[in-house]
Design an enzyme around this catalytic site. Structure first.
Site, PDB file in Angstrom:
ATOM      1  N   ARG A 116       0.880  -1.185   0.000  1.00 44.69           N
ATOM      2  CA  ARG A 116       0.000   0.000   0.000  1.00 44.69           C
ATOM      3  C   ARG A 116       0.908   1.222   0.000  1.00 44.69           C
ATOM      4  NH1 ARG A 116      -5.242   1.431   3.646  1.00 44.69           N
ATOM      5  NH2 ARG A 116      -6.066   0.022   2.068  1.00 44.69           N
ATOM      6  N   HIS A 143      -7.675   0.572  -6.294  1.00 42.85           N
ATOM      7  CA  HIS A 143      -7.830  -0.243  -5.075  1.00 42.85           C
ATOM      8  C   HIS A 143      -8.545  -1.538  -5.511  1.00 42.85           C
ATOM      9  CE1 HIS A 143      -7.884  -1.342  -1.020  1.00 42.85           C
ATOM     10  NE2 HIS A 143      -8.635  -0.406  -0.472  1.00 42.85           N
ATOM     11  N   GLN A 146     -10.389  -3.880  -3.084  1.00 44.72           N
ATOM     12  CA  GLN A 146     -11.674  -3.297  -2.700  1.00 44.72           C
ATOM     13  C   GLN A 146     -12.710  -3.520  -3.802  1.00 44.72           C
ATOM     14  OE1 GLN A 146     -12.251  -1.551   0.387  1.00 44.72           O
ATOM     15  NE2 GLN A 146     -14.312  -2.020  -0.314  1.00 44.72           N
ATOM     16  N   ASP A 238     -17.220   7.484  -0.967  1.00 41.66           N
ATOM     17  CA  ASP A 238     -15.935   7.355  -0.276  1.00 41.66           C
ATOM     18  C   ASP A 238     -15.579   8.737   0.275  1.00 41.66           C
ATOM     19  OD1 ASP A 238     -13.465   6.461   0.632  1.00 41.66           O
ATOM     20  OD2 ASP A 238     -12.524   6.384  -1.350  1.00 41.66           O
ATOM     21  N   CYS A 278     -16.230   1.943   1.154  1.00 40.55           N
ATOM     22  CA  CYS A 278     -15.049   1.103   1.412  1.00 40.55           C
ATOM     23  C   CYS A 278     -14.590   1.178   2.860  1.00 40.55           C
ATOM     24  CB  CYS A 278     -13.915   1.498   0.480  1.00 40.55           C
ATOM     25  SG  CYS A 278     -13.418   3.224   0.679  1.00 40.55           S
ATOM     26  N   ARG A 306     -13.608  -8.342   2.025  1.00 37.76           N
ATOM     27  CA  ARG A 306     -12.187  -8.126   1.721  1.00 37.76           C
ATOM     28  C   ARG A 306     -11.398  -9.394   2.047  1.00 37.76           C
ATOM     29  NH1 ARG A 306     -10.037  -3.081   1.672  1.00 37.76           N
ATOM     30  NH2 ARG A 306      -8.181  -4.230   1.051  1.00 37.76           N
TER      31      ARG A 306
HETATM   32  N1  NVA Z   1      -9.944   6.633  -1.131  1.00 34.24           N
HETATM   33  C1  NVA Z   1      -9.499   6.289   0.188  1.00 34.24           C
HETATM   34  C2  NVA Z   1      -9.705   4.837   0.442  1.00 34.24           C
HETATM   35  C3  NVA Z   1      -9.269   4.338   1.785  1.00 34.24           C
HETATM   36  C4  NVA Z   1      -9.457   2.867   1.934  1.00 34.24           C
HETATM   37  C5  NVA Z   1      -8.033   6.680   0.343  1.00 34.24           C
HETATM   38  O1  NVA Z   1      -7.270   6.485  -0.607  1.00 34.24           O
HETATM   39  O2  NVA Z   1      -7.664   7.199   1.391  1.00 34.24           O
HETATM   40  N1   CP Z   2     -11.154  -0.059   2.752  1.00 31.46           N
HETATM   41  C1   CP Z   2      -9.883  -0.146   3.152  1.00 31.46           C
HETATM   42  O1   CP Z   2      -8.957  -0.399   2.371  1.00 31.46           O
HETATM   43  O2   CP Z   2      -9.712   0.045   4.489  1.00 31.46           O
HETATM   44  P1   CP Z   2      -8.338   0.235   5.254  1.00 31.46           P
HETATM   45  O3   CP Z   2      -7.758   1.554   4.834  1.00 31.46           O
HETATM   46  O4   CP Z   2      -8.711   0.198   6.711  1.00 31.46           O
HETATM   47  O5   CP Z   2      -7.418  -0.886   4.894  1.00 31.46           O
END
Ligand code: NVA
Ligand code: CP
Length: 319
Positions: A116, A143, A146, A238, A278, A306
């Site tokens: 990540r 993602h 997701q 989101d 998400c 997930r």
């Molecule tokens: N769009 C959000 C998703 C978090 C799971 C981010 O990138 O922070």
């Molecule tokens: N939806 C998701 O990826 O959650 P986290 O950021 O908690 O991993």
């Protein structure tokens, strides 16, 4: 349990990276959903799997995570394997070791690498140098884990993708991109409503349109949330400021206010609409508490899925 008529050469998927759903055919996406559903059922029946016995997953997290970290780690344990949490604070990447060297060194120890990070290019570079599968656990662009979990959740609640309209309201971000691609892969209709200046990337829409031409899904991009939500089966939103965009929070609050998923907006959807997010969610910003905490909301089924889809990905890709 989901069952589709898929013709997939599973051996060809061994060793493959999971960077975006674009790299997988519709049949392969259906295969992963079917396997996830089977693994979910077996886990609930108490059937123990050892399919990844002796295998290890390295998990590099440059950003915070609750769901992704826990579901990958627990998923590896449930499959008889092991996961290592690797933070840049502890790794030599944090002190400037190139990602290419990190990829080659880690490939000598672990059987897959999950990452990540904000930069999608970094994931691509990691994948280029790694000799084991690399799994994208969120970048600024995609993602895909997701997206796959969202598809499983939608199918479980609606029983089909055909004739289903999913509507994403809000920031044209990583989650939106993977949802559009996922919808196109399974032939589901999708409308996306974002404020001007925060739309989804036109390149991704173009790529998804090419997939949609084969699967029959309709993709609509608009700035009008009411037009988008009209007759929706699924409403998805989101956060307004994703990780890496926190400094823009104030500007974004003003731009996104008309895109809040609230009682007024959901009144345009079908009576039996479901709400997805998400997570993590900001109640009172992108969604009001009365919607995300209502019986229409299936966000924790979505979070649970997930685990199941990632187990399917791990079992499929790891040699
Ligand atoms: N769009 C959000 C998703 C978090 C799971 C981010 O990138 O922070
Ligand atoms: N939806 C998701 O990826 O959650 P986290 O950021 O908690 O991993």
């Amino acid at each position: 349990m989901l069952q589709f008529e898929t013709k997939v050469d599973v051996n060809k998927l061994k060793g493959k990276d999971f960077l975006t759903l674009l790299d997988f055919s519709s049949d392969e996406v259906f295969y992963l959903l079917e396997l996830a559903s089977k693994m979910k059922k077996e886990q609930k029946e108490g059937i123990i799997s050892n399919v990844l016995q002796g295998k290890s997953l390295g998990m590099i997290f440059e950003n915070a995570s609750t769901r992704t970290r826990v579901s990958f780690e627990v998923g590896m344990t449930q499959l008889g394997g092991h996961a290592l949490f690797l933070s840049p604070r502890d790794l030599q990447i944090g002190r400037g070791e190139p990602i290419s060297d990190t990829a080659r060194a880690l490939s000598r120890y672990v059987d897959a690498i999950m990452i990540r990070t904000n930069s999608h290019e970094k994931v691509e570079e990691l994948a280029n140098y790694s000799t084991v599968p690399v799994i994208n656990a969120l970048t600024d662009y995609y993602h895909p884990c997701q997206g796959l979990a969202d598809l499983l959740t939608i199918y479980e609640h609606k029983g089909t993708f055909e004739g289903i309209k999913v509507v994403y309201v809000g920031d044209g971000n990583n989650v939106a991109h993977s949802l559009i691609i996922g919808a196109a892969k399974v032939g589901m209709d999708i409308s996306v409503a974002s404020p001007s200046g925060y739309e989804v990337d036109p390149d991704i829409v173009q790529k998804a349109q090419e997939v949609a031409a084969l699967t029959g899904s309709n993709i609509t991009i608009t700035n009008d949330p009411i037009e988008a939500v009209t007759d929706a089966d699924i409403i998805y939103t989101d956060v307004w400021a994703s990780m890496g965009y926190e400094a823009e929070q104030k500007d974004r609050e003003a731009a996104f206010a008309p895109y809040q998923v609230n009682r007024e907006l959901v009144s345009y959807a079908k009576d039996d609409y479901i709400f997805l997010h998400c997570l993590p969610a900001h109640r009172g910003e992108e969604v009001t508490a009365d919607i995300i905490d209502s019986p229409h909301s299936v966000v924790f089924d979505e979070a649970e899925n997930r685990l199941h889809v990632q187990k399917a990905v791990l079992a499929t890709l790891i040699k």
